[in-house]
Enzyme design. Sequence first.
Site, PDB file in Angstrom:
ATOM      1  N   ILE A  60       9.066   1.346  -4.056  1.00  0.00           N
ATOM      2  CA  ILE A  60      10.463   1.728  -4.199  1.00  0.00           C
ATOM      3  C   ILE A  60      10.498   3.165  -4.702  1.00  0.00           C
ATOM      4  CG2 ILE A  60      11.410  -0.588  -4.503  1.00  0.00           C
ATOM      5  CD1 ILE A  60      11.382  -0.238  -7.454  1.00  0.00           C
ATOM      6  N   ASP A  61      11.580   3.840  -4.405  1.00  0.00           N
ATOM      7  CA  ASP A  61      11.665   5.266  -4.715  1.00  0.00           C
ATOM      8  C   ASP A  61      11.580   5.526  -6.213  1.00  0.00           C
ATOM      9  OD1 ASP A  61      12.125   5.644  -1.990  1.00  0.00           O
ATOM     10  OD2 ASP A  61      14.305   5.582  -2.230  1.00  0.00           O
ATOM     11  N   LYS A  62      11.140   6.722  -6.552  1.00  0.00           N
ATOM     12  CA  LYS A  62      11.054   7.157  -7.946  1.00  0.00           C
ATOM     13  C   LYS A  62      12.380   6.945  -8.675  1.00  0.00           C
ATOM     14  CE  LYS A  62      10.622  11.534 -10.511  1.00  0.00           C
ATOM     15  NZ  LYS A  62      12.044  11.902 -10.625  1.00  0.00           N
ATOM     16  N   THR A  78      14.853   4.927  -7.922  1.00  0.00           N
ATOM     17  CA  THR A  78      15.412   3.584  -7.771  1.00  0.00           C
ATOM     18  C   THR A  78      14.722   2.685  -8.787  1.00  0.00           C
ATOM     19  OG1 THR A  78      15.819   3.862  -5.401  1.00  0.00           O
ATOM     20  CG2 THR A  78      15.680   1.610  -6.208  1.00  0.00           C
ATOM     21  N   ARG A 117      19.451   3.675   1.560  1.00  0.00           N
ATOM     22  CA  ARG A 117      20.087   4.981   1.384  1.00  0.00           C
ATOM     23  C   ARG A 117      20.492   5.570   2.733  1.00  0.00           C
ATOM     24  NH1 ARG A 117      15.687   8.111  -2.017  1.00  0.00           N
ATOM     25  NH2 ARG A 117      17.304   9.760  -2.011  1.00  0.00           N
TER      26      ARG A 117
END
Length: 307
Positions: A138-140, A142, A239
């Site tokens: 998962i994104d930094k 998020t 996103r």
Amino acid sequence: MSAPLSFTAEVAGERCDVFLTRALPELTRSAVQRLLEDGAVVRPDGRPYKKNGKLNAGDILQVTLPEAAESGLVPQNIPLDVRYEDDDVIVVNKPVGLVVHPAPGHPDGTLVNALLYHCGESLSGIGGEKRPGIVHRIDKDTSGLIIAAKNDTAHQALSAQLKEHSMYRVYAAVAVGGFREDSGTVDAPIGRHRTDRKKMAVDRQSGREAVTHWSVEERFSGYTHLTCRLETGRTHQIRVHMASLGHPLLGDTVYGGARKGFPELGGQCLHAKALTFTHPTTGERLTVEAPLPDWFERVLTKLRTMG
């Protein structure tokens, strides 16, 4: 060497390395290409495949993964919010700002460094080096749940569930604007942006399949609280899909969602709140949940007061 893994090609004309990168999501494209160059991908009769060779539908690929080598990554005592753990898997509630895996600009201080400290010798070696078996990312910016495997058997089983779409990941999000419908599905392939290589975009010509199911939880003036369930797991999927509808996520400055007026946001308003998977050893269907973080609750409270 480990026992070979067997895969069957489904699409005629696809490059061998492209197919295996999709079949083995825990490996990078370059790692797959190294396997092909080393002769670790063969036909049942032992003949090796070439990395740029084209496949026929029904071709069988036998892949032998190397024994894990030391990664050189440093274990670091970084606090973890562990939501589930046993001898096979660990599920962690990642905070905003924590990078999952070391990369240029983030050599340490990552979730992997924390898992190396927490798990000790209980690590998956898939990928050719000893490291916690990061199955998805998962994104930094998020927050929320991410699962890692503690052994190769668990890693392979969890990766198969991702590929088969039987691992469910549910997110809470706040999007800009209002939705007329109460629920819907975005079925739009995603690929690298044609001109900005740091971004992803809907690409109906060469993108990979991407499906996001969404439903409205609460409506506000100019914003909507959503629940999103991933059927696939592409980079920046929620996103990109929400932005493609004209509803970028609040705080997502990369895809058009402003952050002004919400200082509590360190990134996009997106939290992985539930993860459902089949346990690789027991076969039990498990759901792990993580409550909305305080910053997310503060955003919702502020939106309710705005009318």
